[in-house]
Design a protein around this motif. Structure first.
Motif, PDB file in Angstrom:
ATOM      1  N   HIS A   1     -53.330  37.982   2.583  1.00  0.00           N
ATOM      2  CA  HIS A   1     -52.730  37.619   3.867  1.00  0.00           C
ATOM      3  C   HIS A   1     -53.586  38.008   5.044  1.00  0.00           C
ATOM      4  CE1 HIS A   1     -49.343  38.827   1.144  1.00  0.00           C
ATOM      5  NE2 HIS A   1     -49.172  37.542   1.308  1.00  0.00           N
TER       6      HIS A   1
ATOM      7  N   ASP B   1     -46.952  31.480   2.682  1.00  0.00           N
ATOM      8  CA  ASP B   1     -47.404  32.056   3.952  1.00  0.00           C
ATOM      9  C   ASP B   1     -48.336  31.115   4.710  1.00  0.00           C
ATOM     10  OD1 ASP B   1     -46.186  34.695   3.895  1.00  0.00           O
ATOM     11  OD2 ASP B   1     -47.462  35.057   2.148  1.00  0.00           O
TER      12      ASP B   1
ATOM     13  N   MET C   1     -48.187  32.897   8.332  1.00  0.00           N
ATOM     14  CA  MET C   1     -48.734  34.238   8.514  1.00  0.00           C
ATOM     15  C   MET C   1     -49.592  34.300   9.778  1.00  0.00           C
ATOM     16  SD  MET C   1     -48.956  37.294   7.302  1.00  0.00           S
ATOM     17  CE  MET C   1     -48.097  37.108   5.766  1.00  0.00           C
TER      18      MET C   1
END
Lengths: 337, 337
Positions: free
Chosen positions: B72, B275, B296
Motif C-alpha cells: 500500500h 485499494d 489508497m
DNA sequence: AAGATAATTGAAAACGGTTTCAATTCATTT
DNA sequence: AAATGAATTGAAACCGTTTTCAATTATCTT
C-alpha cells in the motif's frame, strides 16, 4: 531540552557536551560516558535543524517519486531504509508532478539550493536525460539508478538489462521458438532500450532477426500485459513465446493465454524479469514463471550506501556498478508445440 | 547565495527581503514584485535549515514504513505528495525496523525530539496501540490511518472495514452461499478485527453463525491467498465462496481455484477488498473481480491534508473520518452451484 | 619539584535566516 | 505648512547548535 540547559545540569559547558555526543576524541572517557547516560536519562537530543544549519549537512537523501504509483518504489525505498537507519540519515520523498522539464528542474533546485538534502537519487533515466546535466550543474552529489548515455559525469548503479533479456531470449531460441514477442517497459527509458538490444542481439547471434511487429513498449501492469499478449496471440502468425517486462506484466500475459484457451508452458512460453516483490512471487505462479531476477530491495540498499559514499567525497566517476541478473528456469518455458 | 548578499544586491535590508519572500503584508507591492523577480533571476533561496531553526517549524511530515515491502505504501505516499507539493512540506520516510516496541518508540522520539517533523502519520494500528499514547506524550501532532480503541485522544481517518466486509458477506449470503471463508489481514490489527466483525454480523443478521474454521489471518500476498484458498477448498465440506483481504490475495485465490479444476464465479465465488492499485485492476481479472473499493491514494491525499490541519492547530478530537466503501459487483460472485 | 607536554575543558563567534521594535518615509487632514 | 497617522523599511537580537582558539588541568621528564 536545550543543550545549554542540559549542559548546566551536568555542570559542564555546552562545548564539552556537544563534543562528547558527537564522538570527538578530545573528551575524556569518563565524561563521555556520563554525558551519554544522562542524555538518555533526561531525554536530551540536539535540534537537528540547528545542527544542520551549523554543519551544512542536511542528513537526508532525496528520492524522486514519479506520479503514477510506481510498483518498484516501496521496495526500493524500503531497501534504502535498511542501510540508512544506522547512518542517521533521512529519506526525503519528492513527488515529480511536473509535466514539463522546467517544473521538474525547479523541484530539484528546491531540494538542493535550500539544502534539504545532501544527495539525490533518480530513477529510470533516458539516454539523454536532462536531469543529469541539471544535477551536475547544481553541484549536488547524485546517483542514477539505471543508466544514461549522456557525456556528463555521473555515478550509477544499474542491472544488466541487456544481458537479462539476451539470456531469456537465447533460452527461448534454444528451446526452438522462432516467433518471440516482447512486452517491453516505457518507451525511451534506457532500460527499455537495453532490453530491446538484448532481444535483438540474441536473435542476431543465431542469424535471425527480431520481428519489430512483435515488440511493444508500455508500462508495467497486469492490464498492459493482458492487452498486448492478447493482441499478439490473436494474430495469424502468433508468437509461441513472450518475454514480459515484469512479473506484473506476466500476470496479464498468463491471463491472456488462458483467455484464449491455451496453456502457459505448453502452447505459449513466458519469461519475465522479476524485481522480487514480497507479495507476488514468480515461483508461486501456475505454472511457475521462468524469470531473470534481481532484487529491487537490494538495489535500494546499495544505492543508499553509494549515496553515502558520494556524500563522503568519493568521486562520481568511480561509481559505476552493473549488476548481473540471475536466470531462473521454471515451468513457464518449454519447447514450442 | 545568502540573504545578506542577495539583499545587498537589491539595495534592501535582509529584513525587507525576508518579509517580501514570506508574504508579509507590510511590504509594498512594488518591492515585493522586484524581490520575487530578482530571487528567481539570481537564484536566491533561503536555507531551509536556518528557517526551520528560527521558526521552529520543520516543514515535514513523517511517515512510518514497515519493514516488509508494503504494497500500500507507494500509493499512499504518492497520494500524500499530491497534496503536499503546494504546501512546501516534505515527506520524511522512517523505517520501522524495530522488533520490539522499545526500538520503535526510540524511532519516534528521534523524529520528534530532534524536530525533524511537525507531524507524524502511522498506519495499521492495533486496538490498544502503544504508539498512540507514545505520540500523545511526545506532544507531536499525529494522525492515525486506521483506528484504535485506546482512550487516548487521537485524530484518525479510516475506511469502514466492518461495513465493507459486512456488505460483501451479505451479498454472498443473499446469493445463497452458506459456507463462506474469509482470508483476513494481519492478526491483531484493528482493520482485521473490524473485518471479522463485519463477517460475523452479516451472518448473525440472518440467524447464521460464521464458521471459525473458515476464517484465517495472514499478510496480503498472492502466495497467502493461494495457500489458504487451497487449504479451504480441499476440505471435505469446502466453502462455496471466499472473501479475500486484497486484490493481491484474490490473485492467489483465483490461482488456487483454477489449480483444483474449478472456475471462479461458477464453482466458487470470490470477493475482495480493493485499494486501487494502478498496476492491478479488479476489473481486468478473469473473471472480473467483485470488490469493495476505496482508493489508497485518495486516503493519502486526505491524510496529508488532515496532518496539515493538525499542524495548523486544529484539535485532534475533532478529526475523525470514516470513509464509506463502494461495493462493486462483477463476475466473480454468483449463486452457488 | 619544576618545567614541558599532553589531555581536557570553556568562552565566544559563527551558521543564515526571522521577527521585534524603532525609525523613516509617505499620504492625509486641518 | 504643520500635524497626524499609515505604510514601509531597517538594526539588532535571537533560534540551538558546532567549532575555533585560548585557558586550564593532568601527566610525564629530568
Amino acid at each position: 531540552m536545550k543543550l545549554r540547559e542540559f549542559a548546566k545540569q551536568l555542570g559542564l559547558s555546552p562545548t564539552t557536551v556537544s563534543r562528547a555526543l558527537s564522538g570527538y576524541p578530545e573528551v575524556s572517557e569518563a565524561t563521555r560516558a556520563r554525558v551519554a547516560t544522562e542524555a538518555m536519562r533526561l531525554g536530551y537530543r540536539p535540534d537537528i535543524n540547528a545542527v544542520r544549519l551549523k554543519t551544512g549537512r542536511a542528513g537526508a537523501i532525496g528520492v524522486m517519486m514519479g506520479r503514477s504509483g510506481e510498483i518498484h518504489f516501496a521496495e526500493f525505498v524500503s531497501g534504502m531504509a535498511q542501510r540508512l537507519e544506522t547512518a542517521d540519515t533521512d529519506i526525503l520523498i519528492t513527488p515529480i508532478t511536473a509535466h514539463n522539464d522546467d517544473d521538474e528542474i525547479q523541484a530539484y533546485r528546491r531540494l538542493v539550493e535550500s539544502r534539504r538534502v545532501d544527495a539525490v537519487i533518480i530513477h529510470s533515466p533516458r539516454p539523454q536525460d536532462p536531469r543529469i546535466e541539471m544535477l551536475n550543474s547544481l553541484g549536488v552529489p547524485f546517483l542514477v539508478h539505471g543508466r544514461s548515455e549522456t557525456e556528463h559525469v555521473h555515478a550509477w548503479l544499474d542491472i544488466d538489462n541487456e544481458g537479462a533479456v539476451r539470456r531469456s531470449t537465447e533460452h527461448l531460441l534454444d528451446l526452438g521458438h522462432r516467433r518471440i514477442a516482447m512486452i517491453n517497459g516505457l518507451r525511451g527509458k534506457t532500460y527499455s532500450i537495453h532490453r530491446e538490444q538484448g532481444f535483438r542481439l540474441a536473435h542476431q547471434e543465431r542469424g535471425l532477426t527480431a520481428d519489430p511487429n512483435l515488440m511493444v513498449c508500455d508500462k508495467f501492469s497486469d492490464e498492459s500485459g493482458f492487452r498486448h499478449a492478447r493482441s499478439f496471440l490473436e494474430r495469424a502468425n502468433a508468437p509461441t513465446a513472450i518475454v514480459a517486462g515484469s512479473t506484473m506484466t506476466a500476470l496479464g500475459v498468463y491471463r491472456a493465454v488462458r483467455s484464449l484457451g491455451m496453456t502457459v508452458g505448453q502452447d505459449v512460453s513466458v519469461i519475465a524479469h522479476d524485481d522480487v516483490f514480497p507479495y507476488l512471487t514468480a515461483e508461486n505462479m501456475v505454472p511457475s514463471l521462468s524469470t531473470t531476477r534481481s532484487s529491487m530491495r537490494a538495489a535500494g540498499t546499495r544505492c543508499a550506501e553509494l549515496a553515502l559514499q558520494l556524500i563522503a567525497g568519493r568521486a562520481a566517476e568511480e561509481i559505476h556498478e552493473l549488476w548481473p541478473v540471475e536466470l531462473i528456469l521454471r515451468e513457464s518455458t518449454a519447447p514450442p508445440r
